[in-house]
Scaffold this motif. Structure first.
Motif, PDB file in Angstrom:
ATOM      1  N   ALA A 230      46.192  42.275  45.029  1.00 31.75           N
ATOM      2  CA  ALA A 230      45.555  41.155  44.329  1.00 31.75           C
ATOM      3  C   ALA A 230      44.105  41.474  44.004  1.00 31.75           C
ATOM      4  CB  ALA A 230      45.645  39.890  45.176  1.00 31.75           C
ATOM      5  N   VAL A 231      43.401  42.060  44.942  1.00 33.46           N
ATOM      6  CA  VAL A 231      41.988  42.316  44.690  1.00 33.46           C
ATOM      7  C   VAL A 231      41.812  43.369  43.597  1.00 33.46           C
ATOM      8  CG1 VAL A 231      41.535  44.195  46.334  1.00 33.46           C
ATOM      9  CG2 VAL A 231      39.769  42.508  45.878  1.00 33.46           C
ATOM     10  N   GLN A 232      42.771  44.300  43.478  1.00 38.78           N
ATOM     11  CA  GLN A 232      42.690  45.280  42.410  1.00 38.78           C
ATOM     12  C   GLN A 232      42.821  44.621  41.038  1.00 38.78           C
ATOM     13  OE1 GLN A 232      41.803  48.443  42.789  1.00 38.78           O
ATOM     14  NE2 GLN A 232      41.601  47.941  44.981  1.00 38.78           N
ATOM     15  N   GLN A 233      43.655  43.587  40.959  1.00 40.41           N
ATOM     16  CA  GLN A 233      43.780  42.851  39.685  1.00 40.41           C
ATOM     17  C   GLN A 233      42.539  42.006  39.429  1.00 40.41           C
ATOM     18  OE1 GLN A 233      46.211  43.653  37.647  1.00 40.41           O
ATOM     19  NE2 GLN A 233      46.883  45.046  39.291  1.00 40.41           N
ATOM     20  N   TYR A 234      42.026  41.420  40.471  1.00 42.81           N
ATOM     21  CA  TYR A 234      40.806  40.618  40.291  1.00 42.81           C
ATOM     22  C   TYR A 234      39.638  41.506  39.856  1.00 42.81           C
ATOM     23  CZ  TYR A 234      43.108  36.647  42.512  1.00 42.81           C
ATOM     24  OH  TYR A 234      43.955  35.608  42.794  1.00 42.81           O
ATOM     25  N   ILE A 235      39.637  42.733  40.330  1.00 44.08           N
ATOM     26  CA  ILE A 235      38.569  43.655  39.918  1.00 44.08           C
ATOM     27  C   ILE A 235      38.615  43.874  38.414  1.00 44.08           C
ATOM     28  CG2 ILE A 235      37.921  46.100  40.020  1.00 44.08           C
ATOM     29  CD1 ILE A 235      38.479  46.001  43.030  1.00 44.08           C
TER      30      ILE A 235
ATOM     31  N   ARG B   2      40.018  39.363  55.612  1.00 42.62           N
ATOM     32  CA  ARG B   2      40.100  39.927  54.262  1.00 42.62           C
ATOM     33  C   ARG B   2      38.748  40.466  53.798  1.00 42.62           C
ATOM     34  NH1 ARG B   2      42.985  34.392  52.384  1.00 42.62           N
ATOM     35  NH2 ARG B   2      44.841  34.571  53.686  1.00 42.62           N
ATOM     36  N   ILE B   3      37.893  40.765  54.748  1.00 43.09           N
ATOM     37  CA  ILE B   3      36.554  41.203  54.395  1.00 43.09           C
ATOM     38  C   ILE B   3      36.571  42.552  53.677  1.00 43.09           C
ATOM     39  CG2 ILE B   3      36.076  42.383  56.577  1.00 43.09           C
ATOM     40  CD1 ILE B   3      33.253  41.176  56.418  1.00 43.09           C
TER      41      ILE B   3
ATOM     42  N   LEU C 206      50.077  38.056  43.259  1.00 41.24           N
ATOM     43  CA  LEU C 206      50.067  38.971  44.416  1.00 41.24           C
ATOM     44  C   LEU C 206      49.427  38.304  45.628  1.00 41.24           C
ATOM     45  CD1 LEU C 206      49.035  42.293  42.612  1.00 41.24           C
ATOM     46  CD2 LEU C 206      51.312  41.637  43.407  1.00 41.24           C
ATOM     47  N   TYR C 207      48.389  37.509  45.390  1.00 35.49           N
ATOM     48  CA  TYR C 207      47.732  36.828  46.506  1.00 35.49           C
ATOM     49  C   TYR C 207      48.689  35.848  47.178  1.00 35.49           C
ATOM     50  CZ  TYR C 207      44.129  34.258  49.064  1.00 35.49           C
ATOM     51  OH  TYR C 207      43.369  33.662  50.056  1.00 35.49           O
ATOM     52  N   SER C 208      49.447  35.126  46.368  1.00 33.05           N
ATOM     53  CA  SER C 208      50.408  34.165  46.944  1.00 33.05           C
ATOM     54  C   SER C 208      51.515  34.870  47.715  1.00 33.05           C
ATOM     55  CB  SER C 208      51.000  33.315  45.828  1.00 33.05           C
ATOM     56  OG  SER C 208      51.744  34.113  44.926  1.00 33.05           O
ATOM     57  N   LYS C 209      51.818  36.139  47.333  1.00 32.33           N
ATOM     58  CA  LYS C 209      52.842  36.910  48.048  1.00 32.33           C
ATOM     59  C   LYS C 209      52.279  37.614  49.278  1.00 32.33           C
ATOM     60  CE  LYS C 209      56.195  36.079  45.131  1.00 32.33           C
ATOM     61  NZ  LYS C 209      57.376  35.280  45.540  1.00 32.33           N
ATOM     62  N   GLY C 210      50.975  37.481  49.491  1.00 29.92           N
ATOM     63  CA  GLY C 210      50.364  38.115  50.656  1.00 29.92           C
ATOM     64  C   GLY C 210      49.915  39.536  50.425  1.00 29.92           C
ATOM     65  N   ASN C 211      50.045  40.017  49.201  1.00 24.01           N
ATOM     66  CA  ASN C 211      49.589  41.375  48.875  1.00 24.01           C
ATOM     67  C   ASN C 211      48.126  41.304  48.462  1.00 24.01           C
ATOM     68  OD1 ASN C 211      49.220  43.990  48.088  1.00 24.01           O
ATOM     69  ND2 ASN C 211      50.790  43.987  46.483  1.00 24.01           N
ATOM     70  N   HIS C 212      47.274  41.222  49.464  1.00 19.18           N
ATOM     71  CA  HIS C 212      45.849  41.041  49.171  1.00 19.18           C
ATOM     72  C   HIS C 212      45.217  42.290  48.579  1.00 19.18           C
ATOM     73  CE1 HIS C 212      46.327  37.926  52.559  1.00 19.18           C
ATOM     74  NE2 HIS C 212      46.334  37.287  51.396  1.00 19.18           N
ATOM     75  N   ASP C 213      45.665  43.463  49.004  1.00 18.67           N
ATOM     76  CA  ASP C 213      45.108  44.692  48.436  1.00 18.67           C
ATOM     77  C   ASP C 213      45.417  44.787  46.952  1.00 18.67           C
ATOM     78  OD1 ASP C 213      44.172  45.326  50.925  1.00 18.67           O
ATOM     79  OD2 ASP C 213      45.867  46.636  51.440  1.00 18.67           O
TER      80      ASP C 213
END
Length: 941
Positions: free
Chosen positions: A407-412, A432-433, A398-405
């Motif tokens: 991506a962070v949910q998966q990292y959580i 991205r703060i 997701l991060y590579s696709k630009g879906n930072h929101d």
């Protein structure tokens, strides 16, 4: 309802034909064929297979010839003749090595049920423990299905006429089993299944037109109608606990799941269903597209022509098709040895081996189906580390696709497994703060954040100016809800200028030092800081006053002094009325707070005077400092009246008795400040009379010198000698004072006259007239003493002469005893009696009662004992004299020997009347007579 057309298809199973074993050792099902001409042929089952089942490590088949076949894992096929005609139904129990079968031994509709114990043998074949007819009544009907409970206490048989019989009891024995008709209906029974829920046993019954359940563990067998849809033969199955042991009914339109009391979810899997089977969380369905009614299939399945059939393996939890393949004329699908086996009409066996979880996940990763991979991993009970790896890969995608929101949910979801720095580095960009804040918040909620994470999160809040989030983060309801390092948070907030938030944390989490630092160093709110210290427990209030007392004393001296007074006397925290006022207070060591008043002498004096009044047992340092302070004020005061008051206060303090143990210190203080009255008082208290004399001598206070001698001369006579020497050295006319001194010396005989003359010879103004009276009186006294001594000598000589005469008479003349009364009882003396040379006489019985020895007179014994003790003492002194002379001659240090004997009391005066030295040569008898005479003479005196 879920449409299966929307489900994705995967190939999670490997398909291959089962081959015959190679050589004698055989090969496992699904093994790859060996290369070359020696490769094994495909396994082919016996023709005429009518029914199949599996369990207990074998695949079980029944054929049209009445034989039952067993295919072991080594692919060894064995069989035995079970029926004379055909086998129609088989049920292999999974927990017991028991096989139930239905078949025919004769023509006509007369099916027989046989129970086989596969562990026991009868002539090489399995032991048949029970045989009974399947039809309970007289009306002939065909058996359609069979099921047995794993506890061997229930067996149900379904018939084409719609009836169901229940065998209750031990199914392996006729004696303990009872058969009864459980169900009657108008539609053929197509499926049966037992479900155990605690102590309750349910039986699902499905026909071509309806589904119902019975409670067979009770007596009345209550029935519940679940649905009005049915299914064909072999199109029902019971799921495993992953689907809550639901009963599955595969209709042509949908697949339905049932609980014992209600219908569950359904799935729209199209196609005419031929077989339904449950395998390790998967629903296996064999179907064909050509529409054929269940009734026609039920009645004419064997007459149908070969047709292409589709086998689908559905994952109902994760909503995908795990495998799909086309087969020709499937006979049945069996599960054993962890694989699926598909039997086709041509006798071939196809093995479907499920891929391992990692392989399936990699297939999903390649297609970027991470959500499905996550669901699959959970259903396969993958460990938390494996799940975290999937979440990380999904987040990276997701991060590579630009879906930072996203991506962070998966990292959580990786928190606790993935190193937080891996995620934090990805979101350090200012844009991205928000994502970084969300991750750090969760990290803190799970109590896995360290001090650096807390610092970073608070910096995010402060840069975002998000005060609401910041307050929500720090203002927790209880200590247990704190998920961050409080001290770190206080430091960050203080550095960022969020003083109120930092103070909130410090106060609520008892970080008193930080609270006071912020109040005193940043906000400069000294009043609030002092109020806060007053609320703290005693130990913390004491330590913080020692640390910040100087700052507070500099800015608010009066309030600080008041708090210190309370802290050192009877301290109780000010809890705004909530404190226990009756509880005993604590008090600090007041001496330790004296340095706080270094630049505040007025407050220091008030503090010290308060402590000395309220707490008389204050440390000595309090009184030392108070004395020093009063002496300083006295020394620097110019106003006579105030100076006199300060003088009185200092003297009063010295006389309070608090300086007995620190006499030297008080004396030094008085000397430093030239406080003469205090010095003299301390000299007198310390019995330093010499120093008092020297003081008055230095100041030429003659009368005071005489006064000191008069007051303390009795305690220290040398004062008069010093006074005489002092006046003798004075060139002034001191005759009056010298006369007073000489008079006292004469009265007390303190100095030899010659020494007095020599002392006064140093004074040029002293004439003979000063000491004339002294010398005259001294000579007169000496003359009188000489006369007295001569008189005493004559008397001693006369006494000695008389005693010697008595001794001579005792030696030469007889002794006449004329006593008529007993010296003890004063009664008339009667025989037997005892007489002594001293003149005492006793009754014998009185003498024996009172005497301590036969040789001593009881009346004279006390006095004689004193004399004897004096004689022994003199003899010991005589021996000591010889020893003393010897040591004195041989020692290098004569003075130390003399001092040693002085210490032992050798030279103490002892007055003893004794004989001349010549008496030492007399015999023992003469010595005894002398002692007797001495005793007699002393009694006479």
């Amino acid at each position: 309802m879920a449409a299966y057309l929307q489900w994705r298809r995967f190939v999670f199973f490997d398909k291959e034909l089962v081959k015959e074993p190679q050589g004698s050792d055989g090969a496992a099902p699904g093994a790859a064929p060996a290369p070359g001409p020696a490769a094994s042929k495909f396994l082919c089952l016996p023709p005429g297979i009518t029914v199949c089942d599996s369990g207990r490590g074998s695949l079980v088949f029944g054929d049209m010839e009445g034989q039952i076949w067993f295919l072991s894992r080594s692919l060894q096929l064995t069989g035995f003749q079970a029926y004379k005609l055909r086998v129609t139904h088989l049920y292999q129990l999974k927990q017991h090595n028991i096989l139930a079968s239905v078949g025919e031994d004769e023509e006509g509709i007369n099916p027989l049920v046989k129970i086989w114990n596969l562990e026991k043998r009868d002539g090489g074949n399995p032991l048949c423990t029970r045989i009974f007819p399947a039809i309970p009544g007289t009306e002939p009907t065909v058996v359609s299905c069979l099921t047995v409970h794993e506890n061997l206490n229930f067996m149900a048989i379904g018939f084409t006429d719609g009836s169901v019989t229940l065998n209750k009891g031990d199914i392996t024995r006729d004696r303990h089993s009872k058969t009864q008709i459980l169900h009657k209906g108008n539609y053929p029974v197509t499926g049966l299944a037992f479900r155990q829920a605690g102590k309750t046993t349910h039986l699902f019954v499905v026909t071509t037109e309806n589904v119902q359940s019975y409670i067979v563990s009770g007596k009345d067998y209550p029935r519940v109608e679940l649905d009005t849809h049915g299914c064909g033969l072999r199109c029902s199955a019971l799921s495993d606990p992953s689907q809550d042991l639901q009963f599955i009914v595969a209709g042509d339109e949908c697949v339905y799941l049932y609980q014992p009391d209600e219908r569950g979810p359904c799935f729209a899997f199209e196609g005419h269903k031929l077989i339904a089977h449950w395998f390790r969380g998967y629903l296996v369905i064999v179907s064909r597209d050509r529409k054929v009614s269940p009734k026609s299939e039920f009645t004419s399945r064997d007459s149908q022509s070969s047709d292409k059939q589709i086998l689908n393996i559905y994952d109902l939890c994760n909503k995908f098709i795990a495998y799909s393949a086309v087969f020709e004329d499937v006979v049945d699908v069996l599960a054993e040895w962890g694989s699926l086996y598909v039997l086709t009409r041509d006798g071939r066996v196809h093995a479907l081996q499920e891929k391992d979880t990692q392989t399936k996940l990699e297939m999903l990763f390649k297609k970027n189906l991470f959500e499905m991979a996550i669901n699959l991993a959970k259903s396969q009970h993958l460990d938390s580390d494996g799940l975290a790896q999937i979440f990380m890969q999904y987040g990276d995608h997701l991060y590579s696709k630009g879906n930072h929101d996203g991506a962070v949910q998966q990292y959580i979801r990786t928190i606790g497994k993935l190193e937080p720095s891996y995620v934090i580095r990805k979101f350090l960009d200012a844009q991205r703060i928000h994502n970084l804040t969300a991750y750090l918040q969760t990290l803190h909620r799970q109590s896995l954040a360290n001090a650096d994470h807390t610092t970073l999160l608070l910096n995010c809040y402060t840069k975002l100016k998000d005060s609401s989030k910041l307050e929500e983060f720090i203002k927790t309801k209880s200590e247990s809800e704190v998920h961050f390092d409080v001290e770190t948070a206080i430091k960050v907030l203080r550095q960022a200028g969020y003083y109120s938030h930092a103070l909130y944390l410090a106060e609520n989490h008892a970080h008193h030092e930080w609270y006071l630092k912020i109040q005193l160093e940043d906000i400069k709110n000294y009043q609030e800081a002092l109020r806060y210290i007053g609320k703290l427990p005693f130990e913390q209030a004491e330590s913080n006053m020692k640390r910040y007392g100087k700052i507070l004393m500099h800015h608010i001296p009066e309030q600080t002094t008041q708090l210190l007074k309370g802290l050192c006397t009877d301290y109780r925290p000010s809890l705004e009325g909530r404190g226990d006022k009756e509880a005993p207070g604590c008090r600090a060591n007041s001496e330790e707070f004296i340095p706080i008043f270094a630049n505040n002498p007025r407050e220091l004096k008030a503090f010290l005077e308060h402590m000395s009044e309220v707490q008389p047992d204050s440390p000595q340092g309090i009184y030392d400092t108070l004395l020093e302070l009063r002496l300083q004020n006295w020394a620097h005061e110019k106003d006579p009246q105030v100076k006199e008051k300060l003088h009185a206060e200092a003297i009063s303090l010295l006389k309070s008795g608090r300086f007995c143990n620190v006499f030297d210190k008080a004396l030094v203080l008085c000397q430093m400040h030239d406080f003469q009255d205090g010095v003299l008082y301390l000299y007198e208290q310390g019995k330093l009379f010499q120093q008092i004399m020297h003081y008055h001598m230095q100041h030429e206070q003659y009368r005071q010198v005489i006064a000191v001698c008069e007051r303390h001369g009795e305690q220290e006579p040398s004062l008069w000698e010093q006074a005489l020497s002092y006046f003798a050295r004075k060139e002034e006319d001191c005759k009056e004072y010298m006369a007073a001194v000489l008079k006292h010396i004469e009265n007390k005989n303190l100095m030899p006259p010659l020494l007095v003359v020599q002392t006064l010879a140093h004074n040029s103004t002293a004439t003979l007239s000063v000491i004339r009276d002294y010398l005259v009186q001294k000579l007169q006294k000496q003359s009188q003493q000489i006369a007295q001594d001569e008189l005493r000598v004559r008397r001693y000589r006369e006494e000695t002469t008389r005693i010697r005469q008595e001794i001579q008479e005792l030696k030469a003349s007889p002794k006449i005893f004329q006593k008529t009364k007993c010296s003890i009882c004063n009664s008339a003396l009667e025989l037997p009696s005892v007489h002594f040379l001293c003149g005492h006489s006793f009754h014998q019985h009185c003498f024996e009662s009172y005497s301590e020895s036969d040789a001593d007179c009881p009346t004279c014994l006390p006095e004689n004992r004193k004399v004897m003790d004096m004689i022994r003492a003199q003899e010991q002194k005589r021996d000591l004299h010889d020893q003393f002379q010897h040591q004195l001659k041989c020692s290098n240090d004569s003075f130390s020997v003399i001092a040693d004997y002085f210490g032992r009391g050798v030279f103490n005066k002892l007055t003893l009347l004794t004989d001349p030295p010549t008496a030492r040569l007399t015999t023992g008898l003469e010595a005894g007579l002398q002692r007797d005479l001495l005793m007699h003479s002393r009694r006479g005196t």
